[in-house]
Write a protein that holds these residues in place. Structure first.
Motif, PDB file in Angstrom:
ATOM      1  N   LEU A 106      33.410  42.289  51.695  1.00  0.00           N
ATOM      2  CA  LEU A 106      34.704  42.927  51.417  1.00  0.00           C
ATOM      3  C   LEU A 106      34.917  43.110  49.918  1.00  0.00           C
ATOM      4  O   LEU A 106      35.453  44.144  49.491  1.00  0.00           O
ATOM      5  CB  LEU A 106      35.842  42.115  52.033  1.00  0.00           C
ATOM      6  CG  LEU A 106      35.956  42.188  53.556  1.00  0.00           C
ATOM      7  CD1 LEU A 106      36.973  41.170  54.067  1.00  0.00           C
ATOM      8  CD2 LEU A 106      36.311  43.595  54.019  1.00  0.00           C
TER       9      LEU A 106
ATOM     10  N   THR B 199      35.360  46.714  48.351  1.00  0.00           N
ATOM     11  CA  THR B 199      36.550  46.988  47.541  1.00  0.00           C
ATOM     12  C   THR B 199      36.135  47.526  46.181  1.00  0.00           C
ATOM     13  O   THR B 199      36.700  48.524  45.698  1.00  0.00           O
ATOM     14  CB  THR B 199      37.402  45.713  47.386  1.00  0.00           C
ATOM     15  OG1 THR B 199      37.803  45.271  48.690  1.00  0.00           O
ATOM     16  CG2 THR B 199      38.638  45.963  46.544  1.00  0.00           C
TER      17      THR B 199
ATOM     18  N   VAL C 229      37.126  50.129  50.667  1.00  0.00           N
ATOM     19  CA  VAL C 229      38.133  49.293  51.329  1.00  0.00           C
ATOM     20  C   VAL C 229      39.191  48.951  50.289  1.00  0.00           C
ATOM     21  O   VAL C 229      38.896  48.808  49.103  1.00  0.00           O
ATOM     22  CB  VAL C 229      37.460  48.004  51.881  1.00  0.00           C
ATOM     23  CG1 VAL C 229      38.481  46.985  52.328  1.00  0.00           C
ATOM     24  CG2 VAL C 229      36.518  48.349  53.022  1.00  0.00           C
TER      25      VAL C 229
ATOM     26  N   VAL D 290      42.978  46.568  49.645  1.00  0.00           N
ATOM     27  CA  VAL D 290      43.874  45.526  50.158  1.00  0.00           C
ATOM     28  C   VAL D 290      45.126  46.233  50.652  1.00  0.00           C
ATOM     29  O   VAL D 290      45.731  47.033  49.938  1.00  0.00           O
ATOM     30  CB  VAL D 290      44.213  44.492  49.064  1.00  0.00           C
ATOM     31  CG1 VAL D 290      45.273  43.512  49.560  1.00  0.00           C
ATOM     32  CG2 VAL D 290      42.958  43.747  48.628  1.00  0.00           C
TER      33      VAL D 290
ATOM     34  N   TYR E 104      43.027  44.058  54.943  1.00  0.00           N
ATOM     35  CA  TYR E 104      42.247  45.129  54.325  1.00  0.00           C
ATOM     36  C   TYR E 104      42.378  46.387  55.167  1.00  0.00           C
ATOM     37  O   TYR E 104      42.572  46.320  56.384  1.00  0.00           O
ATOM     38  CB  TYR E 104      40.763  44.729  54.250  1.00  0.00           C
ATOM     39  CG  TYR E 104      40.520  43.536  53.378  1.00  0.00           C
ATOM     40  CD1 TYR E 104      40.224  43.692  52.026  1.00  0.00           C
ATOM     41  CD2 TYR E 104      40.592  42.244  53.900  1.00  0.00           C
ATOM     42  CE1 TYR E 104      40.005  42.581  51.222  1.00  0.00           C
ATOM     43  CE2 TYR E 104      40.376  41.139  53.101  1.00  0.00           C
ATOM     44  CZ  TYR E 104      40.088  41.308  51.764  1.00  0.00           C
ATOM     45  OH  TYR E 104      39.871  40.216  50.964  1.00  0.00           O
TER      46      TYR E 104
END
Length: 119
Positions: free
Chosen positions: A49, A53, A58, A60, A74
């Protein structure tokens, strides 16, 4: 992020395609999507993740405190959505090509052959 995507990455993005999720929900969804073949450990998931990110695939979605612990949700970013769609299309084309070849092979195995050219 390069394609082809590794299966865990593909399944994480697929899990997030429906709705934002927290880490343990993603772990469960990936296991379900893979029919139990892929079991992500928390450290592996959170490392993935972080990479996703950083790559902009991806984002938050939100954070909340549950039983005194921070829970981070997420979601798939627009770039992650496009990457997942492109990878899904690539895989679809590969499946179509393999299916066509297998179908051709099956038809050929059913076609009677002449024995040694004696007709």
């Amino acid at each position: 992020m390069d394609t082809p995507l590794r299966e865990p990455t593909f399944l994480i993005l697929t899990a997030l395609a429906r709705e934002p999720m927290h880490g343990y929900a993603i772990i469960g969804e990936v296991a379900a999507l893979s029919d139990g073949r892929l079991s992500l450990r928390p450290g592996t998931l959170y490392g993935a993740l972080d990479r996703l990110t950083d790559a902009g695939l991806v984002e938050v979605d939100r954070e909340e405190t549950v039983d005194g612990r921070l829970r981070r949700y997420y979601r798939l970013s627009p770039s992650g959505d496009a990457t997942l769609a492109a990878e899904t299309e690539r895989l679809r084309r590969n499946v179509e090509a393999a299916t066509a070849r297998l179908r051709t092979r099956q038809v050929q195995s059913l076609t009677p052959r002449t024995a040694g050219g004696l007709a």
